[in-house]
Scaffold this motif. Structure first.
Motif, short mmCIF file in Angstrom:
data_model
loop_
_atom_site.label_atom_id
_atom_site.label_comp_id
_atom_site.label_asym_id
_atom_site.label_seq_id
_atom_site.Cartn_x
_atom_site.Cartn_y
_atom_site.Cartn_z
N ALA A 190 -18.86 61.09 68.40
CA ALA A 190 -18.94 60.00 67.43
C ALA A 190 -18.51 60.49 66.04
CB ALA A 190 -20.36 59.45 67.38
N ARG A 191 -18.85 61.71 65.71
CA ARG A 191 -18.47 62.26 64.40
C ARG A 191 -16.95 62.42 64.29
NH1 ARG A 191 -20.72 67.93 61.75
NH2 ARG A 191 -19.29 67.97 59.96
N VAL A 192 -16.35 62.92 65.36
CA VAL A 192 -14.88 63.06 65.35
C VAL A 192 -14.23 61.69 65.27
CG1 VAL A 192 -12.88 63.83 66.68
CG2 VAL A 192 -14.95 65.24 66.62
N ALA A 193 -14.81 60.70 65.95
CA ALA A 193 -14.27 59.34 65.90
C ALA A 193 -14.29 58.80 64.48
CB ALA A 193 -15.06 58.43 66.83
N ALA A 194 -15.37 59.06 63.75
CA ALA A 194 -15.45 58.60 62.35
C ALA A 194 -14.36 59.24 61.50
CB ALA A 194 -16.84 58.92 61.78
N GLN A 195 -14.12 60.53 61.72
CA GLN A 195 -13.06 61.21 60.98
C GLN A 195 -11.69 60.66 61.38
OE1 GLN A 195 -13.90 65.24 62.16
NE2 GLN A 195 -15.30 65.61 60.45
N TRP A 196 -11.51 60.45 62.67
CA TRP A 196 -10.24 59.92 63.17
C TRP A 196 -9.96 58.54 62.58
CZ3 TRP A 196 -8.51 55.70 65.86
CH2 TRP A 196 -7.26 55.80 66.47
N LEU A 197 -10.98 57.67 62.57
CA LEU A 197 -10.80 56.32 62.06
C LEU A 197 -10.52 56.35 60.56
CD1 LEU A 197 -10.83 53.33 62.80
CD2 LEU A 197 -13.29 53.31 62.33
N GLY A 198 -11.19 57.25 59.85
CA GLY A 198 -10.97 57.33 58.41
C GLY A 198 -9.57 57.74 58.05
N SER A 199 -8.95 58.60 58.86
CA SER A 199 -7.60 59.06 58.55
C SER A 199 -6.52 58.15 59.12
CB SER A 199 -7.40 60.48 59.10
OG SER A 199 -7.52 60.49 60.52
N ARG A 200 -6.81 57.43 60.21
CA ARG A 200 -5.78 56.60 60.86
C ARG A 200 -5.82 55.14 60.40
NH1 ARG A 200 -5.95 61.22 62.60
NH2 ARG A 200 -4.84 62.00 64.43
N GLY A 201 -7.01 54.61 60.17
CA GLY A 201 -7.13 53.21 59.77
C GLY A 201 -7.37 52.28 60.94
N ARG A 202 -7.74 51.04 60.61
CA ARG A 202 -8.12 50.07 61.64
C ARG A 202 -6.94 49.62 62.48
NH1 ARG A 202 -13.21 48.39 61.12
NH2 ARG A 202 -12.83 46.56 62.39
N PHE A 260 -17.07 59.29 71.41
CA PHE A 260 -15.90 58.86 70.62
C PHE A 260 -15.73 57.35 70.72
CE2 PHE A 260 -11.35 58.18 69.98
CZ PHE A 260 -11.07 58.98 68.88
N TRP A 261 -15.76 56.83 71.97
CA TRP A 261 -15.59 55.39 72.17
C TRP A 261 -16.77 54.60 71.61
CZ3 TRP A 261 -11.42 52.91 72.81
CH2 TRP A 261 -10.34 53.40 73.55
N ASP A 262 -17.97 55.12 71.75
CA ASP A 262 -19.15 54.41 71.24
C ASP A 262 -18.99 54.09 69.76
OD1 ASP A 262 -20.34 54.48 73.69
OD2 ASP A 262 -21.69 56.16 73.24
N HIS A 263 -18.55 55.07 68.99
CA HIS A 263 -18.39 54.85 67.55
C HIS A 263 -17.27 53.86 67.27
CE1 HIS A 263 -18.57 55.71 63.26
NE2 HIS A 263 -17.24 55.73 63.29
N LEU A 264 -16.14 54.02 67.94
CA LEU A 264 -14.99 53.16 67.66
C LEU A 264 -15.32 51.69 67.97
CD1 LEU A 264 -11.87 55.17 68.83
CD2 LEU A 264 -12.88 55.01 66.56
N ARG A 265 -16.01 51.46 69.07
CA ARG A 265 -16.28 50.08 69.48
C ARG A 265 -17.28 49.41 68.54
NH1 ARG A 265 -17.29 49.85 75.82
NH2 ARG A 265 -16.87 47.63 75.44
#
Length: 316
Positions: free
Chosen positions: A249-261, A308-313
């Protein structure tokens, strides 16, 4: 005298002075041609080196360290570029180097620190394509074609050393050859099979392959993954599934912050599967945070993807 007498009367012929003038003109023309030919004969031919950095990282990384992931090894780009230049000197002994073109990808075409240092090298020009959410280069092949074709069209180069393997480069080769330039394909030894497209091999004027001994001094495997921020290296007992899920989930947050919605919207239709580059990035960054390799723990890798998916969803 009638009007036709001028046409049927005696014809005038050039006198001695006119013949001398013509002879002098011919002599001046011959002198000019002689000077031009002498200048052409003493002007060295010119070559340039075109490097697809994505191909070099992938092929050299696979050959030396067994992986194409840039984050697991360091590439001495300066040393490798100098080695390419030295090799070109031996292959084109009567030719001078125009410059080395280094093609790579970057998000929003903004130079990374490494790319900035490469751009500061003498006789090197860095050209950037875009890097999408899956860390795939976009637009690099078109940049290579534009430069190759333009330099050949303006007779700025007589020979081009092209280091790459993508079939899309065939059109670049054909364009340069159409203007009289010779294109020489350089590659890095493949670990089983080939890492250069056959149509590309068919079109070029010559081929050359760099082996393990050539590449090894410039590629170094990183001993350990660097943790993000102040994340500690894992010590003690192996992490639980919940621990790994939290890291996912932490990596997902970083990934989303750098890539965008927008990137998230592209990713969601593939749930529960992740594209290969994203899955590899998740694994490498999670191992850095954990200070532990997950390569032999399939259950923990599944927990990592679940987190990872839990955070993104929850963010959609």
């Amino acid at each position: 005298m009638n009007d036709t007498q001028g046409l049927t009367g005696p014809q005038e012929h050039p006198g001695p002075l006119d013949l001398a003038t013509i002879a002098a003109g011919v002599e001046r023309t011959n002198e000019l041609l002689t000077r031009v030919l002498a200048e052409v004969a003493t002007t060295p031919s010119t070559h340039a080196i075109f490097v697809d950095a994505g191909y070099v990282y992938a092929a050299a990384g696979r050959l030396v360290t067994g992986t194409e992931d840039r984050r697991t090894f360091d590439l001495d780009a300066e040393g490798l570029i100098e080695a390419f230049i030295d090799r070109a000197r031996t292959i084109f002994p009567d030719s001078r180097l125009l410059r080395v073109y280094w093609y790579d990808g970057a998000r929003r075409r903004i130079h990374t620190t490494e790319q900035q240092s490469i751009a500061e090298l003498p006789d090197v020009k860095v050209r950037l394509g875009n890097l999408n959410a899956n860390n795939q280069q976009k637009g690099v092949d078109s940049l290579i074609r534009t430069d190759l074709e333009s330099l050949a069209r303006h007779r700025a180069i007589s020979d081009a050393a092209l280091i790459g393997g993508d079939e899309d480069l065939v059109s670049a080769v054909e364009a340069a050859q159409g203007y009289g330039a010779r294109v020489h394909l350089w590659g890095i030894e493949a670990v089983g099979g080939r890492n250069q497209a056959e149509p590309l091999l068919w079109e070029v004027d010559s081929q050359r392959t760099f082996d393990l001994d050539f590449c090894k001094p410039y590629v170094t495997r990183r001993a350990v993954y660097e943790p993000f921020g102040d994340a500690p290296v894992h010590q003690g007992p192996a992490p639980t599934r919940d621990d790994v899920r939290f890291v996912g989930a932490r990596v997902a947050a970083q990934w989303l912050g750098s890539r965008g919605r927008a990137s998230l919207a592209e990713l969601l239709p593939g749930h529960p599967y992740l594209p290969g580059p994203v899955d590899q990035e998740l694994l490498v960054e999670a191992e850095a945070l954990l200070g532990l390799s997950l390569r032999g723990h399939a259950d923990l890798r599944r927990a990592l993807r679940d987190g990872f998916w839990d955070h993104l969803r929850t963010q959609y």
